[in-house]
Motif scaffolding. Structure first.
Motif, PDB file in Angstrom:
ATOM      1  N   ASP A   1      43.193  35.527  33.567  1.00 38.36           N
ATOM      2  CA  ASP A   1      42.745  36.744  32.880  1.00 38.36           C
ATOM      3  C   ASP A   1      41.086  36.631  32.807  1.00 38.36           C
ATOM      4  O   ASP A   1      40.530  35.725  32.471  1.00 38.36           O
TER       5      ASP A   1
ATOM      6  N   SER B   1      53.380  35.959  32.476  1.00 36.51           N
ATOM      7  CA  SER B   1      52.570  35.485  33.970  1.00 36.51           C
ATOM      8  C   SER B   1      53.421  34.210  34.176  1.00 36.51           C
ATOM      9  O   SER B   1      53.270  32.964  33.705  1.00 36.51           O
TER      10      SER B   1
ATOM     11  N   HIS C   1      50.664  32.619  29.121  1.00 38.18           N
ATOM     12  CA  HIS C   1      50.132  32.132  30.179  1.00 38.18           C
ATOM     13  C   HIS C   1      50.866  30.487  30.240  1.00 38.18           C
ATOM     14  O   HIS C   1      50.942  29.799  31.288  1.00 38.18           O
TER      15      HIS C   1
ATOM     16  N   CYS D   1      55.097  39.073  35.909  1.00 36.36           N
ATOM     17  CA  CYS D   1      53.855  39.428  35.999  1.00 36.36           C
ATOM     18  C   CYS D   1      53.414  40.279  34.792  1.00 36.36           C
ATOM     19  O   CYS D   1      52.350  41.267  35.117  1.00 36.36           O
TER      20      CYS D   1
ATOM     21  N   HIS E   1      49.429  41.256  36.067  1.00 35.74           N
ATOM     22  CA  HIS E   1      49.099  41.241  34.618  1.00 35.74           C
ATOM     23  C   HIS E   1      49.145  42.675  34.070  1.00 35.74           C
ATOM     24  O   HIS E   1      48.126  42.988  33.290  1.00 35.74           O
TER      25      HIS E   1
ATOM     26  N   ASP F   1      44.223  40.206  37.888  1.00 33.65           N
ATOM     27  CA  ASP F   1      44.398  40.763  36.726  1.00 33.65           C
ATOM     28  C   ASP F   1      43.871  42.436  36.712  1.00 33.65           C
ATOM     29  O   ASP F   1      42.777  42.661  37.227  1.00 33.65           O
TER      30      ASP F   1
ATOM     31  N   GLY G   1      51.750  41.660  31.722  1.00 34.01           N
ATOM     32  CA  GLY G   1      50.465  41.404  31.152  1.00 34.01           C
ATOM     33  C   GLY G   1      50.686  41.362  29.545  1.00 34.01           C
ATOM     34  O   GLY G   1      51.199  42.277  28.951  1.00 34.01           O
TER      35      GLY G   1
END
Length: 256
Positions: A166, A20, A69, A8, A223, A186, A10
């Motif tokens: 995102d 992520s 991602h 998780c 994130h 996000d 970001g």
């Protein structure tokens, strides 16, 4: 339905978490457990193996094609192509934005990049067109990010997990979040620090989107880059969201 946070952090892997990746599982009426991945960012493949055998993945669903991602799809290909213990289970569905096959081939590099499709069954999202994977119905909703990006609305067992991917604020978040059991949002930016728009939400903007959507039961921020103080993100969301503001924690499982 249950969600395990694999990563998780970001924008890049942090010291406590990969980028992520969310493992979502549910059982069908016959008792079979289905396992899907929402994103597979850099660093996630290693942690994932503490929670699931890689040959038990039923589908990978990519919100967008930034490295944090999607990049560990390359490693997943290696396990399916070269593992001595690999089983011939056919090609693994990988859903993503337009150009996903080309993007992953370029990320892998060399002549073998074009061979990934021998193991991975790429399928491009069509906005608002639901996809069925076992007991799951997943609907991609376009969101507000510099590249083609989708929030993913995952439904199973009468529950709804709404994953923002995102995004910054946009009208489509109401469509994505409405009536959700859990909004996974996000929160990469911080009010008063990050003035650039149309990239990421702040905690307060995530909370405002959940309130505006209506019927949301739980709000969880994710994130969050390692340079953020998560408690600041939580506090900013709490100025808008009346209930508990949850923070995604790596390797924790959340029943819905």
């Amino acid at each position: 339905m249950r969600m395990t946070v694999i990563g998780c952090s970001g924008s890049f892997p942090g010291p406590q978490s990969p980028a992520s990746c969310y493992l979502v599982q549910a059982d069908d009426q016959a008792g079979r457990t289905w396992s899907i991945l929402l994103d597979l960012g850099n660093g996630a493949l290693g942690v994932l193996q503490r929670h699931l055998a890689l040959d038990e993945i039923d589908a990978v669903l990519l919100s967008h094609l930034h490295p944090d991602h999607c990049l560990d799809v390359c490693g997943l290909y290696v396990t399916r192509k070269y593992s001595p213990a690999r089983a011939d289970g056919g090609r693994l569905p990988v859903h993503g934005p337009h150009g996903v096959e080309r993007r992953m081939a370029e990320a892998y590099g060399g002549e073998e990049g074009s061979a990934l499709a021998g193991q991975l069954d790429y399928r491009e999202w069509e906005a608002r067109q639901p996809v069925r994977v076992g007991p799951f119905t997943v609907t991609p909703i376009p969101v507000n990010h510099p590249v083609e990006a989708y929030g993913l609305r995952v439904e199973a067992d009468g529950q709804v997990l709404a994953y923002s991917g995102d995004t910054d604020s946009c009208p489509e978040l109401s469509e994505l979040f409405s009536g959700a059991t859990l909004v996974l949002a996000d929160s990469a930016f911080v009010d008063g620090r990050d003035g650039t728009r149309d990239i990421h939400l702040t905690g307060s903007r995530a909370a405002a989107a959940a309130v505006e959507a209506g019927g949301v039961q739980r709000l969880m921020l994710t994130h969050i880059p390692s340079w953020n103080d998560p408690e600041v993100c939580r506090a900013q969301a709490a100025t808008v969201w009346a209930g508990e503001v949850e923070l995604a924690e790596p390797e924790r499982t959340y029943p819905l």
